[in-house]
Design a protein around this motif. Structure first.
Motif, PDB file in Angstrom:
ATOM      1  N   SER A  99       0.812  -1.228   0.000  1.00 20.77           N
ATOM      2  CA  SER A  99       0.000   0.000   0.000  1.00 20.77           C
ATOM      3  C   SER A  99       0.840   1.271   0.000  1.00 20.77           C
ATOM      4  CB  SER A  99      -0.924   0.014   1.229  1.00 20.77           C
ATOM      5  OG  SER A  99      -0.167  -0.056   2.414  1.00 20.77           O
ATOM      6  N   LYS A 115      -2.125   4.863   2.052  1.00 18.60           N
ATOM      7  CA  LYS A 115      -3.494   4.971   2.536  1.00 18.60           C
ATOM      8  C   LYS A 115      -3.553   5.909   3.732  1.00 18.60           C
ATOM      9  CE  LYS A 115      -7.205   2.069   4.386  1.00 18.60           C
ATOM     10  NZ  LYS A 115      -7.601   0.698   4.764  1.00 18.60           N
ATOM     11  N   GLU A 125     -10.200   2.657   1.057  1.00 20.51           N
ATOM     12  CA  GLU A 125      -9.076   2.436   0.142  1.00 20.51           C
ATOM     13  C   GLU A 125      -8.861   3.585  -0.834  1.00 20.51           C
ATOM     14  OE1 GLU A 125      -6.957  -0.075   0.250  1.00 20.51           O
ATOM     15  OE2 GLU A 125      -7.986  -0.987   1.960  1.00 20.51           O
TER      16      GLU A 125
END
Length: 201
Positions: free
Chosen positions: A142, A159, A171
């Motif tokens: 991420s 994120k 998300e």
């Protein structure tokens, strides 16, 4: 209801002029919030706010089928970058602006251990001085990191986390931290090009 960013309006006179006259190069580390939603109905894109909650950038894809009408705009809807995607053997995305600066982003096709980060390469060219600069983009799960040719960190995208009662933004809400003396409009251009290659825009 979780707010992506606190709402803050700009004064009609002083604030708006200040944003418009300020350069896109930061003098200190700066944080932005990227909401992967377009302000245009039935259109893909993203909306970007600064740390004070002011709208700074808009990225809009007006033709999601062909990706032929994708633009990064500022607060005043002035186009900063226009994007074109290539679907040949090596998929790539090119961004260009009115100053003659253009860059091409493509994935590095190297065999990597499973679970390791994938990498992308951005090559920027300027028609004014014929100079070429290279940038490396690393994506590990991420976290999305942008480095210059010497390996210096330019920006990090991940994120967004909320400090209030552990609430989750989802998300599609990201935090982008840009290092000092870095053109954050160019960083946003890379983020949009990456989003197009990953079919997120």
């Amino acid at each position: 209801m979780v707010q992506i960013h606190p709402v803050q309006t700009l004064p009609v006179d002083s604030g708006v002029r200040e944003v418009k006259s300020s350069p896109y190069v930061t003098t200190e580390q700066e944080s932005f919030t990227i909401w992967m939603r377009s302000l245009v109905c039935h259109s893909k894109g993203c909306t970007v706010y600064d740390s004070k909650g002011n709208l700074i950038y808009r990225g809009d894809n007006y033709d999601s089928k062909s990706c032929g009408e994708v633009y990064l705009m500022d607060l005043y809807r002035e186009v900063l970058f226009e994007f074109q995607q290539s679907f040949g053997l090596f998929k790539s995305c090119e961004g260009c602006n009115s100053n003659g600066t253009r860059f091409r982003l493509r994935k590095n096709f190297k065999i990597s251990p499973r679970g390791s980060s994938s990498s992308y390469k951005a090559v920027m060219e300027s028609s004014k001085d014929d100079q070429q600069s290279c940038y490396k983009i690393l994506n590990h799960r991420s976290v999305f990191i942008i480095e210059d040719g010497s390996g210096r960190l330019m920006a990090e995208v991940k994120k967004k986390q909320s400090n209030v009662n552990g609430l989750d933004f989802g998300e599609d809400v990201l935090t982008m931290v840009v290092e000092p003396q870095v053109d954050h409009s160019f960083i946003m251009g890379i983020v949009i090009a990456y989003g197009l290659l990953k079919c997120k825009l």
